[in-house]
Design a protein around this motif. Structure first.
Motif, mmCIF file in Angstrom:
data_model
loop_
_atom_site.group_PDB
_atom_site.id
_atom_site.type_symbol
_atom_site.label_atom_id
_atom_site.label_comp_id
_atom_site.label_asym_id
_atom_site.label_seq_id
_atom_site.Cartn_x
_atom_site.Cartn_y
_atom_site.Cartn_z
ATOM 1 N N ASP A 106 0.836 -1.204 0.000
ATOM 2 C CA ASP A 106 0.000 0.000 0.000
ATOM 3 C C ASP A 106 0.870 1.253 0.000
ATOM 4 O OD1 ASP A 106 -2.788 1.182 0.396
ATOM 5 O OD2 ASP A 106 -1.694 2.047 2.095
ATOM 6 N N ALA A 107 1.956 1.244 0.799
ATOM 7 C CA ALA A 107 2.847 2.403 0.852
ATOM 8 C C ALA A 107 3.612 2.573 -0.454
ATOM 9 C CB ALA A 107 3.820 2.250 2.021
ATOM 10 N N ILE A 108 3.950 1.460 -1.099
ATOM 11 C CA ILE A 108 4.698 1.538 -2.356
ATOM 12 C C ILE A 108 3.855 2.174 -3.466
ATOM 13 C CG2 ILE A 108 5.702 0.137 -4.207
ATOM 14 C CD1 ILE A 108 6.666 -1.798 -2.019
ATOM 15 N N GLU A 133 4.258 8.918 -1.468
ATOM 16 C CA GLU A 133 4.819 10.019 -2.253
ATOM 17 C C GLU A 133 6.265 10.252 -1.849
ATOM 18 O OE1 GLU A 133 2.348 13.362 -1.565
ATOM 19 O OE2 GLU A 133 0.605 12.531 -2.629
ATOM 20 N N GLY A 134 7.021 10.902 -2.739
ATOM 21 C CA GLY A 134 8.409 11.212 -2.463
ATOM 22 C C GLY A 134 9.263 9.959 -2.324
ATOM 23 N N ALA A 181 11.437 3.723 0.440
ATOM 24 C CA ALA A 181 11.663 3.259 1.808
ATOM 25 C C ALA A 181 10.797 2.039 2.113
ATOM 26 C CB ALA A 181 11.365 4.389 2.797
ATOM 27 N N ALA A 182 9.549 2.071 1.642
ATOM 28 C CA ALA A 182 8.655 0.928 1.856
ATOM 29 C C ALA A 182 9.163 -0.310 1.128
ATOM 30 C CB ALA A 182 7.244 1.280 1.398
ATOM 31 N N LEU A 183 9.719 -0.102 -0.074
ATOM 32 C CA LEU A 183 10.267 -1.238 -0.822
ATOM 33 C C LEU A 183 11.468 -1.838 -0.104
ATOM 34 C CD1 LEU A 183 10.282 -3.015 -3.333
ATOM 35 C CD2 LEU A 183 11.671 -1.269 -4.474
ATOM 36 N N MET A 226 18.156 10.622 4.725
ATOM 37 C CA MET A 226 17.958 11.707 3.760
ATOM 38 C C MET A 226 16.654 12.458 4.002
ATOM 39 S SD MET A 226 19.235 9.763 0.306
ATOM 40 C CE MET A 226 18.717 11.115 -0.754
ATOM 41 N N GLY A 227 15.813 11.880 4.836
ATOM 42 C CA GLY A 227 14.541 12.518 5.141
ATOM 43 C C GLY A 227 13.558 12.363 4.021
#
Length: 217
Positions: free
Chosen positions: A47-49, A53-54, A59-61, A216-217
């Motif tokens: 769902d996050a992938i 956004e951005g 990060a989710a992957l 990296m934020g």
């Protein structure tokens, strides 16, 4: 003058010696739990992938790769193979191969352990369940109470003994195989350990990527 000589026939295996494929032992509950956790991880990270956004999808992957690697390592990968020549223990991050002659002992305490080559190794595929032991003890007590005086408990060959926990039965079988096969010429040798880089490398790479992305934020 010519002479012919009939070659000696190849040696044939002893017909009285049983042949069988490697026996395998693994936790059904562990596999089921691993599959369930994989499904949850795929659902949440997926769902996050697709909706993030951005840097969130990346990060989710990375998190998904890390989680899948660890879940597979601890729930799907562990298995114990027992053949006529050796015992092979596949743990989360390494595989231990011990010829039967090198096996010094097996024990099921709070965990299942193999002693070979002067070292101790855990058998992740054969977890010890204290609840299962208590349940088996109650079953054994009821069987003894219902039996005639002097009667002994017995079980059919190949049948599951409900009066003993599964981990204890596995250890007994492995001890029997070790005692039976330790003197084979093909069961001699040293213990070897191979690290599972196919599991370690993706997990480490995903962890590094995740840390970099979060930094990296």
């Amino acid at each position: 003058m010519t002479s012919s000589q009939t070659p000696a026939p190849d040696p044939q295996p002893d017909p009285g010696e049983p042949k069988y494929a490697d026996r395998s032992y693994r936790s059904t509950a562990g596999i089921a739990g691993g599959v369930l956790m994989l499904a949850i991880a795929l659902w949440l990270c997926g769902d996050a992938i697709f909706r993030g956004e951005g840097r969130t999808p990346w990060a989710a992957l990375a998190l998904l790769v890390l989680i899948v690697s660890l879940i597979a390592a601890f729930s799907l990968r562990p298995v114990v193979y027992a053949g006529q020549e050796r015992l092979r223990v596949r743990n989360p991050f390494r595989t231990i191969t011990a010829p039967w002659a090198a096996v010094e002992g097996l024990r099921a305490g709070y965990s299942t352990e193999l002693f070979a080559g002067g070292k101790k190794y855990q058998l992740w595929a054969v977890p010890v369940s204290l609840r299962a032991r208590k349940r088996a003890a109650r079953t054994r007590a009821r069987a003894v109470a219902a039996a005639d005086p002097g009667a002994t408990l017995s079980k059919r060959p190949g049948a599951t003994d409900s009066t003993r926990a599964w981990s204890d039965q596995v250890v007994d079988e492995l001890r029997e195989l070790a005692e039976k096969n330790a003197r084979r010429d093909t069961a001699q040798g040293e213990v070897t350990v191979r690290w599972a880089y196919e599991v370690i490398a993706p997990a480490v790479a995903a962890l590094i990527a995740l840390v970099v992305l979060l930094a990296m934020g």
